[in-house]
Design a protein around this motif. Structure first.
Motif, PDB file in Angstrom:
ATOM      1  N   LEU A   7     -51.746  -3.189 -30.889  1.00 57.34           N
ATOM      2  CA  LEU A   7     -50.582  -2.871 -31.696  1.00 57.34           C
ATOM      3  C   LEU A   7     -49.524  -2.285 -30.777  1.00 57.34           C
ATOM      4  N   ILE A   8     -48.341  -2.899 -30.747  1.00 54.79           N
ATOM      5  CA  ILE A   8     -47.266  -2.486 -29.851  1.00 54.79           C
ATOM      6  C   ILE A   8     -46.228  -1.707 -30.654  1.00 54.79           C
ATOM      7  N   VAL A   9     -46.080  -0.423 -30.326  1.00 55.65           N
ATOM      8  CA  VAL A   9     -45.139   0.462 -31.022  1.00 55.65           C
ATOM      9  C   VAL A   9     -43.883   0.582 -30.176  1.00 55.65           C
ATOM     10  N   THR A  10     -42.744   0.130 -30.703  1.00 55.22           N
ATOM     11  CA  THR A  10     -41.531  -0.011 -29.898  1.00 55.22           C
ATOM     12  C   THR A  10     -40.485   1.065 -30.147  1.00 55.22           C
ATOM     13  N   ASN A  16     -42.373   7.581 -31.404  1.00 56.25           N
ATOM     14  CA  ASN A  16     -43.366   6.637 -30.896  1.00 56.25           C
ATOM     15  C   ASN A  16     -44.744   7.283 -30.817  1.00 56.25           C
ATOM     16  N   ALA A  17     -44.807   8.465 -30.231  1.00 56.64           N
ATOM     17  CA  ALA A  17     -46.097   9.149 -30.077  1.00 56.64           C
ATOM     18  C   ALA A  17     -46.737   9.447 -31.419  1.00 56.64           C
ATOM     19  N   ALA A  18     -45.910   9.815 -32.406  1.00 53.38           N
ATOM     20  CA  ALA A  18     -46.439  10.112 -33.738  1.00 53.38           C
ATOM     21  C   ALA A  18     -47.031   8.864 -34.383  1.00 53.38           C
ATOM     22  N   THR A  19     -46.352   7.726 -34.236  1.00 50.68           N
ATOM     23  CA  THR A  19     -46.857   6.473 -34.800  1.00 50.68           C
ATOM     24  C   THR A  19     -48.142   6.037 -34.099  1.00 50.68           C
ATOM     25  N   ALA A  32     -48.003   2.606 -26.716  1.00 48.62           N
ATOM     26  CA  ALA A  32     -46.633   3.121 -26.745  1.00 48.62           C
ATOM     27  C   ALA A  32     -45.761   2.282 -25.821  1.00 48.62           C
ATOM     28  N   MET A  33     -44.869   1.507 -26.413  1.00 38.92           N
ATOM     29  CA  MET A  33     -43.954   0.653 -25.654  1.00 38.92           C
ATOM     30  C   MET A  33     -42.529   0.881 -26.144  1.00 38.92           C
ATOM     31  N   PRO A  34     -41.980   2.096 -25.944  1.00 41.18           N
ATOM     32  CA  PRO A  34     -40.620   2.368 -26.448  1.00 41.18           C
ATOM     33  C   PRO A  34     -39.579   1.497 -25.775  1.00 41.18           C
ATOM     34  N   LEU A  35     -38.759   0.847 -26.587  1.00 40.16           N
ATOM     35  CA  LEU A  35     -37.709  -0.028 -26.070  1.00 40.16           C
ATOM     36  C   LEU A  35     -36.339   0.628 -26.150  1.00 40.16           C
ATOM     37  N   PHE A  36     -36.299   1.864 -26.667  1.00 40.71           N
ATOM     38  CA  PHE A  36     -35.060   2.626 -26.765  1.00 40.71           C
ATOM     39  C   PHE A  36     -35.342   4.076 -26.401  1.00 40.71           C
ATOM     40  N   ALA A  37     -34.288   4.787 -26.021  1.00 43.47           N
ATOM     41  CA  ALA A  37     -34.382   6.219 -25.766  1.00 43.47           C
ATOM     42  C   ALA A  37     -33.249   6.912 -26.504  1.00 43.47           C
ATOM     43  N   ALA A  38     -33.570   8.001 -27.199  1.00 38.06           N
ATOM     44  CA  ALA A  38     -32.567   8.770 -27.936  1.00 38.06           C
ATOM     45  C   ALA A  38     -32.114   9.958 -27.090  1.00 38.06           C
ATOM     46  N   ARG A 169     -31.977  -3.098 -35.295  1.00 38.92           N
ATOM     47  CA  ARG A 169     -31.632  -3.132 -33.875  1.00 38.92           C
ATOM     48  C   ARG A 169     -32.880  -3.355 -33.027  1.00 38.92           C
ATOM     49  N   ALA A 170     -33.972  -2.696 -33.396  1.00 40.62           N
ATOM     50  CA  ALA A 170     -35.229  -2.886 -32.671  1.00 40.62           C
ATOM     51  C   ALA A 170     -35.740  -4.308 -32.844  1.00 40.62           C
ATOM     52  N   ALA A 171     -35.629  -4.841 -34.051  1.00 40.96           N
ATOM     53  CA  ALA A 171     -36.096  -6.208 -34.304  1.00 40.96           C
ATOM     54  C   ALA A 171     -35.341  -7.214 -33.446  1.00 40.96           C
ATOM     55  N   ARG A 172     -34.037  -7.028 -33.330  1.00 39.50           N
ATOM     56  CA  ARG A 172     -33.238  -7.945 -32.503  1.00 39.50           C
ATOM     57  C   ARG A 172     -33.614  -7.822 -31.029  1.00 39.50           C
ATOM     58  N   ARG A 173     -33.859  -6.587 -30.583  1.00 39.13           N
ATOM     59  CA  ARG A 173     -34.235  -6.404 -29.170  1.00 39.13           C
ATOM     60  C   ARG A 173     -35.593  -7.020 -28.887  1.00 39.13           C
ATOM     61  N   ILE A 174     -36.552  -6.793 -29.782  1.00 39.65           N
ATOM     62  CA  ILE A 174     -37.872  -7.400 -29.629  1.00 39.65           C
ATOM     63  C   ILE A 174     -37.736  -8.916 -29.554  1.00 39.65           C
ATOM     64  N   SER A 175     -36.946  -9.474 -30.465  1.00 37.06           N
ATOM     65  CA  SER A 175     -36.755 -10.922 -30.509  1.00 37.06           C
ATOM     66  C   SER A 175     -36.165 -11.435 -29.203  1.00 37.06           C
TER      67      SER A 175
END
Length: 229
Positions: A7-10, A16-19, A32-38, A169-175
């Motif tokens: 399971l890839i958590v983006t 991310n860590a909580a999920t 844990a595969m974060p594709l964004f940083a806040a 936004r995450a869905a588009r980046r993953i795609s």
């Protein structure tokens, strides 16, 4: 269950860590595969007396707002999601209502309480919505930017796996990152609009029954069981 599909958590940290933690409690092989940083951005708190309430649609607003958030502590907080409410309380704010669905539903509840002047502490990139009869002032206090995929990303998506998309936004980046070769991958979207942003061609595309982690992980578990048969 950990012998099934990874399971890839983006989503960005700290969510991310909580999920990942919740997924592992369910026996899922979460990565844990974060594709964004806040990150916080500069902002200044307006006079709290000019507003009836503070709207928070993300836990990032409470976590990253910084010292100026204390100037708004007199405002009752209306939060979308339990995680956002917890973050607000952790920052010393008083939560008047926690919406279980989305901002639109929460705004309807606020209107029923005759709350008309709302300060929305939000991200720099945000979705707009109809305020109806209310006056909403958006005030960005953080930004979420794309991050370089972790080193294990390419190997994980090369084989069958399940991905989680917590936003359009995450869905588009993953795609974009996965490209057209996605027939071996399954994706769980937090909502129908996020699923639409992910596009077509996935082996499976599931939509969470509620816009929260528990519902997304339930769908991921169902996909894992489907693959295990």
């Amino acid at each position: 269950m950990t012998t099934g599909l990874p399971l890839i958590v983006t989503r960005p940290e700290p969510g991310n860590a909580a999920t990942v933690e919740q997924a592992k409690k369910l026996g899922l092989d979460a990565h844990a595969m974060p594709l964004f940083a806040a990150r916080p951005i500069e902002w200044r708190a307006p006079a709290a007396e000019n507003f009836n309430a503070l709207l928070l649609t993300s836990a990032f607003a409470a976590k990253l707002a910084g010292a100026d958030l204390a100037k708004l502590s007199s405002l009752p907080v209306y939060a979308v999601g339990a995680a956002t409410a917890r973050a607000a309380e952790g920052a010393g704010l008083t939560v008047a209502m926690t919406g279980a669905a989305d901002a639109r539903r929460l705004l309807d509840d606020m209107a029923s309480r005759n709350i008309r002047t709302i300060l929305w502490l939000c991200g720099r990139d945000r979705s707009e919505f109809d305020a109806r009869d209310a006056s909403i002032t958006p005030l960005p206090c953080y930004k979420v930017e794309p991050a370089q995929p972790p080193a294990e990303w390419s190997a994980l998506i090369a084989a069958p796996a399940i991905l989680l998309a917590h936003s359009a936004r995450a869905a588009r980046r993953i795609s974009d990152l996965v490209g057209d070769e996605r027939g071996h991958l399954a994706l769980v979207a937090i909502s129908s609009s996020v699923a639409a942003a992910a596009g077509e061609g996935w082996r499976d595309l599931a939509i969470a029954g509620q816009p929260n982690d528990a519902a997304m992980l339930a769908e991921a578990g169902a996909l894992w069981h489907k693959d295990a048969k």
